[in-house]
Design a protein around this motif. Structure first.
Motif, PDB file in Angstrom:
ATOM      1  N   LYS A 392      27.944  42.636   2.801  1.00 52.10           N
ATOM      2  CA  LYS A 392      29.236  42.392   2.162  1.00 52.10           C
ATOM      3  C   LYS A 392      30.349  42.278   3.200  1.00 52.10           C
ATOM      4  CE  LYS A 392      28.143  44.649  -2.252  1.00 52.10           C
ATOM      5  NZ  LYS A 392      28.471  45.769  -3.167  1.00 52.10           N
ATOM      6  N   THR A 393      30.311  43.166   4.209  1.00 54.53           N
ATOM      7  CA  THR A 393      31.309  43.102   5.283  1.00 54.53           C
ATOM      8  C   THR A 393      31.215  41.788   6.050  1.00 54.53           C
ATOM      9  OG1 THR A 393      31.206  45.514   5.523  1.00 54.53           O
ATOM     10  CG2 THR A 393      32.163  44.273   7.344  1.00 54.53           C
ATOM     11  N   PHE A 394      29.996  41.327   6.276  1.00 52.05           N
ATOM     12  CA  PHE A 394      29.783  40.049   6.974  1.00 52.05           C
ATOM     13  C   PHE A 394      30.379  38.895   6.176  1.00 52.05           C
ATOM     14  CE2 PHE A 394      27.055  36.260   7.322  1.00 52.05           C
ATOM     15  CZ  PHE A 394      27.290  35.945   8.654  1.00 52.05           C
ATOM     16  N   ARG A 395      30.106  38.877   4.865  1.00 50.57           N
ATOM     17  CA  ARG A 395      30.661  37.796   4.034  1.00 50.57           C
ATOM     18  C   ARG A 395      32.179  37.795   4.088  1.00 50.57           C
ATOM     19  NH1 ARG A 395      27.207  39.795  -0.389  1.00 50.57           N
ATOM     20  NH2 ARG A 395      25.143  38.821  -0.247  1.00 50.57           N
ATOM     21  N   GLN A 396      32.783  38.981   4.004  1.00 45.20           N
ATOM     22  CA  GLN A 396      34.241  39.065   4.020  1.00 45.20           C
ATOM     23  C   GLN A 396      34.803  38.625   5.365  1.00 45.20           C
ATOM     24  OE1 GLN A 396      36.147  39.788   1.349  1.00 45.20           O
ATOM     25  NE2 GLN A 396      37.891  39.248   2.655  1.00 45.20           N
ATOM     26  N   SER A 397      34.141  39.013   6.455  1.00 45.72           N
ATOM     27  CA  SER A 397      34.610  38.630   7.790  1.00 45.72           C
ATOM     28  C   SER A 397      34.564  37.124   7.980  1.00 45.72           C
ATOM     29  CB  SER A 397      33.760  39.318   8.862  1.00 45.72           C
ATOM     30  OG  SER A 397      33.840  40.726   8.763  1.00 45.72           O
ATOM     31  N   GLY A 403      39.364  31.189   6.522  1.00 45.65           N
ATOM     32  CA  GLY A 403      40.748  31.046   6.086  1.00 45.65           C
ATOM     33  C   GLY A 403      41.705  30.877   7.243  1.00 45.65           C
ATOM     34  N   VAL A 404      41.513  31.663   8.313  1.00 46.00           N
ATOM     35  CA  VAL A 404      42.375  31.546   9.490  1.00 46.00           C
ATOM     36  C   VAL A 404      42.213  30.177  10.144  1.00 46.00           C
ATOM     37  CG1 VAL A 404      42.813  32.448  11.810  1.00 46.00           C
ATOM     38  CG2 VAL A 404      42.411  34.029   9.920  1.00 46.00           C
ATOM     39  N   PHE A 405      40.979  29.692  10.240  1.00 46.32           N
ATOM     40  CA  PHE A 405      40.752  28.388  10.849  1.00 46.32           C
ATOM     41  C   PHE A 405      41.398  27.269  10.036  1.00 46.32           C
ATOM     42  CE2 PHE A 405      38.226  24.507  11.418  1.00 46.32           C
ATOM     43  CZ  PHE A 405      38.337  24.342  12.789  1.00 46.32           C
ATOM     44  N   LEU A 406      41.323  27.375   8.717  1.00 43.04           N
ATOM     45  CA  LEU A 406      41.955  26.364   7.870  1.00 43.04           C
ATOM     46  C   LEU A 406      43.463  26.350   8.094  1.00 43.04           C
ATOM     47  CD1 LEU A 406      41.752  24.280   5.556  1.00 43.04           C
ATOM     48  CD2 LEU A 406      42.004  26.182   3.954  1.00 43.04           C
ATOM     49  N   ARG A 407      44.070  27.538   8.143  1.00 40.02           N
ATOM     50  CA  ARG A 407      45.524  27.593   8.351  1.00 40.02           C
ATOM     51  C   ARG A 407      45.884  27.156   9.766  1.00 40.02           C
ATOM     52  NH1 ARG A 407      44.381  32.281   5.356  1.00 40.02           N
ATOM     53  NH2 ARG A 407      44.428  33.620   7.207  1.00 40.02           N
ATOM     54  N   PHE A 408      45.032  27.494  10.749  1.00 42.34           N
ATOM     55  CA  PHE A 408      45.272  27.051  12.121  1.00 42.34           C
ATOM     56  C   PHE A 408      45.248  25.528  12.212  1.00 42.34           C
ATOM     57  CE2 PHE A 408      43.097  25.415  15.912  1.00 42.34           C
ATOM     58  CZ  PHE A 408      43.990  25.776  16.901  1.00 42.34           C
ATOM     59  N   THR A 409      44.286  24.917  11.533  1.00 39.91           N
ATOM     60  CA  THR A 409      44.153  23.463  11.593  1.00 39.91           C
ATOM     61  C   THR A 409      45.404  22.762  11.083  1.00 39.91           C
ATOM     62  OG1 THR A 409      41.755  23.633  11.323  1.00 39.91           O
ATOM     63  CG2 THR A 409      42.766  21.502  10.845  1.00 39.91           C
ATOM     64  N   HIS A 410      45.970  23.261   9.995  1.00 40.13           N
ATOM     65  CA  HIS A 410      47.107  22.583   9.380  1.00 40.13           C
ATOM     66  C   HIS A 410      48.457  23.021   9.956  1.00 40.13           C
ATOM     67  CE1 HIS A 410      44.830  20.524   6.222  1.00 40.13           C
ATOM     68  NE2 HIS A 410      44.065  21.589   6.197  1.00 40.13           N
ATOM     69  N   ILE A 447      31.873  27.024  12.082  1.00 37.71           N
ATOM     70  CA  ILE A 447      32.445  27.607  10.866  1.00 37.71           C
ATOM     71  C   ILE A 447      31.874  26.931   9.633  1.00 37.71           C
ATOM     72  CG2 ILE A 447      34.591  27.836   9.555  1.00 37.71           C
ATOM     73  CD1 ILE A 447      36.024  28.401  12.144  1.00 37.71           C
ATOM     74  N   MET A 448      31.667  25.610   9.705  1.00 34.81           N
ATOM     75  CA  MET A 448      31.057  24.917   8.573  1.00 34.81           C
ATOM     76  C   MET A 448      29.619  25.383   8.357  1.00 34.81           C
ATOM     77  SD  MET A 448      33.341  23.027   7.191  1.00 34.81           S
ATOM     78  CE  MET A 448      34.474  24.372   7.622  1.00 34.81           C
ATOM     79  N   ASP A 449      28.900  25.655   9.438  1.00 34.49           N
ATOM     80  CA  ASP A 449      27.543  26.209   9.314  1.00 34.49           C
ATOM     81  C   ASP A 449      27.583  27.553   8.606  1.00 34.49           C
ATOM     82  OD1 ASP A 449      26.494  24.031  10.592  1.00 34.49           O
ATOM     83  OD2 ASP A 449      26.347  25.000  12.563  1.00 34.49           O
ATOM     84  N   MET A 450      28.573  28.372   8.959  1.00 35.10           N
ATOM     85  CA  MET A 450      28.729  29.665   8.295  1.00 35.10           C
ATOM     86  C   MET A 450      29.037  29.476   6.815  1.00 35.10           C
ATOM     87  SD  MET A 450      28.316  32.265  10.332  1.00 35.10           S
ATOM     88  CE  MET A 450      28.339  32.730  12.060  1.00 35.10           C
ATOM     89  N   ALA A 451      29.912  28.505   6.528  1.00 31.46           N
ATOM     90  CA  ALA A 451      30.272  28.252   5.136  1.00 31.46           C
ATOM     91  C   ALA A 451      29.053  27.797   4.331  1.00 31.46           C
ATOM     92  CB  ALA A 451      31.382  27.199   5.068  1.00 31.46           C
TER      93      ALA A 451
END
Length: 557
Positions: A392-397, A403-410, A447-451
């Motif tokens: 569960k901790t892994f999924r949340q991390s 989320g941070v990468f998405l905001r960083f990109t934009h 990150i996409m692999d993780m997703a």
């Protein structure tokens, strides 16, 4: 001819040129880590607003109660395209009131207690004192990265001394130690001085035991004491110091640097001198090259921006060379050239404002991507697939990183920040030399692999739940159909009392509930039995074996 010592050896060198105006800017990227080691730090700059803190937040000229902007600041602002302007300066009051971009996500702090730096290069050279022009600390909203920016200045410095300062000043720790105890590639001593000349902090490069013990215990390098002093109240991660915000390095131990060098006579510089300045190597004979000719054959094409440089130097305007190697950004020119030395509209002003911001953006993007990669590695290294809490901790991390990468990109990712020719070309060189675009693509792919992994796990979990519910429904259907066929009046309870009816209800409810929950517990094994039962290609013995495995066998995950 001039003779000077380096590492105990006598070196034969042509008389060094004199640098009338010397400026060096160091930019140190660090990753921020909270004391609780949580994944996210909320507004770390608020900690620096406490009392007795040497850092004071800079009020940007855009936010001051002034009727107009200074011309210098205006020239800096119009260098950038609108999206980069919003990033660097935020929006005005009308944009904020209308719910637009809002204020700039950059928070800048400065300190004024350090006035000078005294550098002792080696035992054979007198200390060199440089003025500290400014020390700043940059924070970025939503990104756990900070930058320490330090600019030092000096006048009438010999070229060989300038090369040594460029090479040795921005070292956070030694690479090795010489036989005499001197730290490799580092200065003999670096001291921060106040306005009265008192020592505020001093380097400890020669304390070999401290560095070796720290690495043995923590598996990370130890930062020199004089850099620890500048970063306080931020403290080095894994150190024994107490601090709410901790930091650790995320790049090479030599800080990225910029330099502005205005020579008395730039025509004295040889190709060897220019290459040593551009690559920030130690000084040597000017008539030689720091590396082989084959290795340096494309140096000018790859690292030099010669829009204002002519090897013949026939005109004053053609005596400015800009060199960029990603880690280093060096501007070389003539003191006699008015455009080069003009502090209001010349290249000197551009170096202090536009070029610095270009350098900061390029290295911030790289540091942010490295930080995100590091957080993914941390999340995976802490994953224990046999521990539900760890999963569960892994999924949340991972979701936080996404989320941070998405905001960083934009918010922060730009491949170009200016349409002005020089600024556009220089930023493109920085991006290319730092290989930031490739790093962005690799980070995005990971990150996409993780997703995809999280999505696959979610689908698998949902499918497993559906199978279990289907098994329970199938087995429950037997009792439902039986009760339906026999009707609801098999037993006549009309003559019984309420207490008896309640007792019958409980007597039926309890075993049915137990049977239902037991079916859920065995649902995965029952699903395998039902699958075998529906398979027409299997024999009776195989199906009976699957039925026995419901109670006595093992089930595959």
């Amino acid at each position: 001819m001039l003779f000077y010592l380096r590492s105990g050896c006598v070196v034969n060198n042509i008389e060094s040129s004199v640098i009338a105006d010397f400026r060096q800017t160091l930019l140190w990227p660090v990753q921020l880590i909270s004391e609780s080691n949580s994944q996210k730090i909320q507004r770390p700059w608020d900690i620096l607003k406490a009392e007795n803190c040497p850092w004071q937040e800079i009020q940007d000229e855009f936010s001051l109660a002034k009727q107009s902007l200074s011309e210098v600041r205006y020239q800096e602002f119009v260098t950038f395209m609108p999206f980069a302007q919003r990033f660097l300066y935020g929006e005005g009051k009308h944009g904020r009131e209308s719910g637009g971009y809002g204020e700039s996500p950059i928070h800048i702090f400065s300190r004024s207690d350090v006035n000078q730096v005294r550098i002792t290069l080696n035992n054979h050279e007198a200390p060199i004192v440089l003025k500290v022009a400014h020390i700043e600390l940059y924070f970025f909203y939503d990104i756990d990265v900070a930058f320490l920016a330090l600019e030092v200045t000096g006048e009438n410095i010999q070229l060989n001394h300038a090369m040594e300062i460029l090479y040795r000043l921005g070292r956070t720790y030694p690479n090795y130690w010489e036989e005499n105890g001197d730290a490799g590639h580092c200065a003999k001593s670096i001291e921060w001085l106040d306005k009265q000349g008192h020592v505020l902090a001093c380097s400890d490069y020669q304390d070999k035991t401290r560095y070796l013990s720290f690495v043995k215990d923590n598996h990370v390098p130890c930062v020199s004491l004089h850099w620890e002093f500048l970063m306080h109240p931020l403290v080095q991660h894994y150190s024994s110091q107490e601090g709410e915000i901790r930091y650790r390095e995320i790049e090479y131990q030599r800080m990225p640097l910029m330099a502005y060098l205005a020579f008395e006579d730039v025509s004295k510089l040889t190709r060897g001198d220019l290459i040593r300045l551009g690559l920030v190597t130690q000084p040597w004979d000017s008539e030689t090259l720091p590396f082989t000719e084959e290795f340096l054959s494309n140096f000018e094409h790859k690292h030099c921006y010669d829009r204002y440089w002519d090897n013949n130097k026939s005109d004053p305007w053609s005596t400015t060379r800009i060199m960029c190697t990603g880690q280093n950004f060096i501007v070389v020119g003539s003191k006699q050239h008015r455009v080069y030395t003009n502090e209001r509209t010349g290249i000197k002003r551009n170096y202090q404002s536009q070029y610095f911001l270009l350098f900061l953006i390029a290295h911030f993007q790289k540091a942010a991507l490295l930080m995100l990669s590091d957080r993914m590695v941390q999340a995976i290294s802490r994953l224990n697939i046999e521990d539900e809490t760890s999963i569960k901790t892994f999924r949340q991390s991972i979701r936080n990183v996404m989320g941070v990468f998405l905001r960083f990109t934009h918010r922060y990712w730009f491949e170009s920040v200016s349409d002005q020719a020089v600024a556009k070309d220089i930023f493109a060189m920085m991006h290319q030399q730092l290989n930031t675009l490739d790093l962005f693509k690799k980070t995005r792919s990971r990150i996409m692999d993780m997703a995809e992994y999280l999505e696959g796990e979610e689908i698998k979990r949902q499918a497993d739940t559906v199978v279990r519910l289907t098994v329970v429904t199938i087995l429950g259907l037997i009792g439902t159909m039986t009760s339906g066929l026999l009707g609801m009046n098999i037993f006549d309870f009309s003559q019984t009392t309420s207490i008896e009816k309640f007792a019958y209800f409980v007597g039926i409810f309890v075993p049915v509930s137990i049977l239902t929950f037991y079916t859920v517990v065995k649902s995965r094994r029952l699903s395998l039995f039902l699958d075998a039962l529906s398979n027409e290609n299997t024999g009776l013995l195989y199906k009976v074996a699957k039925l026995k495995s419901v109670w006595f066998g093992k089930v595959d995950n």
